[in-house]
Design a protein around this motif. Structure first.
Motif, PDB file in Angstrom:
ATOM      1  N   ALA A   1       5.088   3.357   1.191  1.00  0.00           N
ATOM      2  CA  ALA A   1       5.383   4.705   0.675  1.00  0.00           C
ATOM      3  C   ALA A   1       4.698   4.936  -0.670  1.00  0.00           C
ATOM      4  O   ALA A   1       4.141   6.015  -0.917  1.00  0.00           O
ATOM      5  CB  ALA A   1       6.897   4.902   0.555  1.00  0.00           C
ATOM      6  N   ILE A   2       4.722   3.935  -1.537  1.00  0.00           N
ATOM      7  CA  ILE A   2       4.053   4.049  -2.840  1.00  0.00           C
ATOM      8  C   ILE A   2       2.552   4.254  -2.641  1.00  0.00           C
ATOM      9  O   ILE A   2       1.939   5.131  -3.260  1.00  0.00           O
ATOM     10  CB  ILE A   2       4.327   2.791  -3.701  1.00  0.00           C
ATOM     11  CG1 ILE A   2       5.779   2.771  -4.159  1.00  0.00           C
ATOM     12  CG2 ILE A   2       3.366   2.715  -4.895  1.00  0.00           C
ATOM     13  CD1 ILE A   2       6.232   1.440  -4.748  1.00  0.00           C
ATOM     14  N   ASN A   3       1.950   3.449  -1.755  1.00  0.00           N
ATOM     15  CA  ASN A   3       0.509   3.574  -1.512  1.00  0.00           C
ATOM     16  C   ASN A   3       0.153   4.906  -0.862  1.00  0.00           C
ATOM     17  O   ASN A   3      -0.906   5.471  -1.148  1.00  0.00           O
ATOM     18  CB  ASN A   3       0.010   2.402  -0.671  1.00  0.00           C
ATOM     19  CG  ASN A   3      -0.064   1.124  -1.472  1.00  0.00           C
ATOM     20  OD1 ASN A   3      -0.092   1.137  -2.699  1.00  0.00           O
ATOM     21  ND2 ASN A   3      -0.067   0.002  -0.777  1.00  0.00           N
ATOM     22  N   ALA A   4       1.024   5.409   0.000  1.00  0.00           N
ATOM     23  CA  ALA A   4       0.772   6.714   0.616  1.00  0.00           C
ATOM     24  C   ALA A   4       0.727   7.810  -0.444  1.00  0.00           C
ATOM     25  O   ALA A   4      -0.095   8.725  -0.367  1.00  0.00           O
ATOM     26  CB  ALA A   4       1.844   7.013   1.663  1.00  0.00           C
ATOM     27  N   ALA A   5       1.580   7.703  -1.440  1.00  0.00           N
ATOM     28  CA  ALA A   5       1.580   8.687  -2.531  1.00  0.00           C
ATOM     29  C   ALA A   5       0.361   8.508  -3.438  1.00  0.00           C
ATOM     30  O   ALA A   5      -0.221   9.493  -3.904  1.00  0.00           O
ATOM     31  CB  ALA A   5       2.869   8.572  -3.341  1.00  0.00           C
ATOM     32  N   ARG A   6      -0.035   7.267  -3.680  1.00  0.00           N
ATOM     33  CA  ARG A   6      -1.178   6.995  -4.556  1.00  0.00           C
ATOM     34  C   ARG A   6      -2.511   7.332  -3.897  1.00  0.00           C
ATOM     35  O   ARG A   6      -3.488   7.641  -4.577  1.00  0.00           O
ATOM     36  CB  ARG A   6      -1.206   5.518  -4.962  1.00  0.00           C
ATOM     37  CG  ARG A   6      -0.103   5.137  -5.934  1.00  0.00           C
ATOM     38  CD  ARG A   6      -0.205   3.694  -6.357  1.00  0.00           C
ATOM     39  NE  ARG A   6      -1.342   3.539  -7.260  1.00  0.00           N
ATOM     40  CZ  ARG A   6      -1.975   2.399  -7.479  1.00  0.00           C
ATOM     41  NH1 ARG A   6      -1.600   1.305  -6.853  1.00  0.00           N
ATOM     42  NH2 ARG A   6      -2.981   2.329  -8.320  1.00  0.00           N
ATOM     43  N   TYR A   7      -2.560   7.210  -2.585  1.00  0.00           N
ATOM     44  CA  TYR A   7      -3.803   7.403  -1.835  1.00  0.00           C
ATOM     45  C   TYR A   7      -3.586   8.426  -0.709  1.00  0.00           C
ATOM     46  O   TYR A   7      -3.526   8.050   0.463  1.00  0.00           O
ATOM     47  CB  TYR A   7      -4.274   6.076  -1.233  1.00  0.00           C
ATOM     48  CG  TYR A   7      -4.583   5.008  -2.245  1.00  0.00           C
ATOM     49  CD1 TYR A   7      -5.821   4.969  -2.878  1.00  0.00           C
ATOM     50  CD2 TYR A   7      -3.654   4.023  -2.551  1.00  0.00           C
ATOM     51  CE1 TYR A   7      -6.117   3.981  -3.803  1.00  0.00           C
ATOM     52  CE2 TYR A   7      -3.944   3.024  -3.476  1.00  0.00           C
ATOM     53  CZ  TYR A   7      -5.170   3.013  -4.094  1.00  0.00           C
ATOM     54  OH  TYR A   7      -5.471   2.031  -5.005  1.00  0.00           O
ATOM     55  N   PRO A   8      -3.459   9.709  -1.039  1.00  0.00           N
ATOM     56  CA  PRO A   8      -3.261  10.713   0.016  1.00  0.00           C
ATOM     57  C   PRO A   8      -4.453  10.701   0.986  1.00  0.00           C
ATOM     58  O   PRO A   8      -5.606  10.757   0.565  1.00  0.00           O
ATOM     59  CB  PRO A   8      -3.206  12.035  -0.753  1.00  0.00           C
ATOM     60  CG  PRO A   8      -2.998  11.672  -2.184  1.00  0.00           C
ATOM     61  CD  PRO A   8      -3.531  10.292  -2.367  1.00  0.00           C
ATOM     62  N   ALA A   9      -4.166  10.610   2.266  1.00  0.00           N
ATOM     63  CA  ALA A   9      -5.212  10.458   3.286  1.00  0.00           C
ATOM     64  C   ALA A   9      -6.260  11.563   3.199  1.00  0.00           C
ATOM     65  O   ALA A   9      -7.455  11.303   3.352  1.00  0.00           O
ATOM     66  CB  ALA A   9      -4.583  10.411   4.674  1.00  0.00           C
ATOM     67  N   ASP A  10      -5.837  12.794   2.934  1.00  0.00           N
ATOM     68  CA  ASP A  10      -6.787  13.898   2.900  1.00  0.00           C
ATOM     69  C   ASP A  10      -7.732  13.825   1.701  1.00  0.00           C
ATOM     70  O   ASP A  10      -8.777  14.456   1.694  1.00  0.00           O
ATOM     71  CB  ASP A  10      -6.056  15.244   2.918  1.00  0.00           C
ATOM     72  CG  ASP A  10      -5.153  15.458   1.717  1.00  0.00           C
ATOM     73  OD1 ASP A  10      -4.582  14.466   1.200  1.00  0.00           O
ATOM     74  OD2 ASP A  10      -4.997  16.617   1.300  1.00  0.00           O
ATOM     75  N   LYS A  11      -7.397  13.020   0.703  1.00  0.00           N
ATOM     76  CA  LYS A  11      -8.244  12.910  -0.492  1.00  0.00           C
ATOM     77  C   LYS A  11      -9.075  11.624  -0.520  1.00  0.00           C
ATOM     78  O   LYS A  11     -10.086  11.562  -1.198  1.00  0.00           O
ATOM     79  CB  LYS A  11      -7.377  12.967  -1.748  1.00  0.00           C
ATOM     80  CG  LYS A  11      -6.658  14.291  -1.906  1.00  0.00           C
ATOM     81  CD  LYS A  11      -6.212  14.471  -3.320  1.00  0.00           C
ATOM     82  CE  LYS A  11      -5.400  15.696  -3.563  1.00  0.00           C
ATOM     83  NZ  LYS A  11      -5.818  16.931  -3.013  1.00  0.00           N
TER      84      LYS A  11
END
Length: 127
Positions: free
Chosen positions: A95-105
């Protein structure tokens, strides 16, 4: 994998207790053993090309599997000694990594979050 982490932990704990090794399984010692095993895993890939590393022989794959098992075993023991739920910790970290690395960006870009610069401060954890 037929065993759960709890079942694996129980087997590892019994193994250590049968040998009176639990006295040596301090968090420090387990972390050091884990790092050592990770180094042994790296030795199997040192000097291989990307393609060679993806096309291991059956024997080399068996050796790598044993190193991965050693890493998993020490990791499970370390988590047990520190009373850490590995699956809960993994879920939280995803969850932390998903917030740090948004897939669309970040799709297709392997830079670390801190390397994205000022283009989006949510990637460096400052947002």
């Amino acid at each position: 994998m037929p065993d759960s982490l709890d079942q694996l932990n129980a087997r590892l704990l019994a193994f250590a207790r049968e040998r009176d090794w639990e006295q040596f399984h301090s968090p420090k010692n387990l972390a050091m053993a884990l790092a050592g095993e990770a180094g042994e895993l790296l030795e199997h890939f040192q000097w291989l090309s990307e393609q060679q590393s993806a096309e291991l022989s059956a024997e080399k794959k068996r050796q790598v599997a044993h190193e991965l098992a050693d890493i998993l075993n020490y990791l499970v023991r370390l988590a047990e000694r520190l009373d850490i739920d590995l699956l809960a910790a993994a879920d939280e970290k995803i969850a932390i990594n998903a917030a740090r690395y948004p897939a669309d960006k970040v799709r297709g870009d392997a830079r670390r979050a801190s390397e994205y610069g000022d283009e989006d401060t949510s990637l460096d954890g400052s947002a």
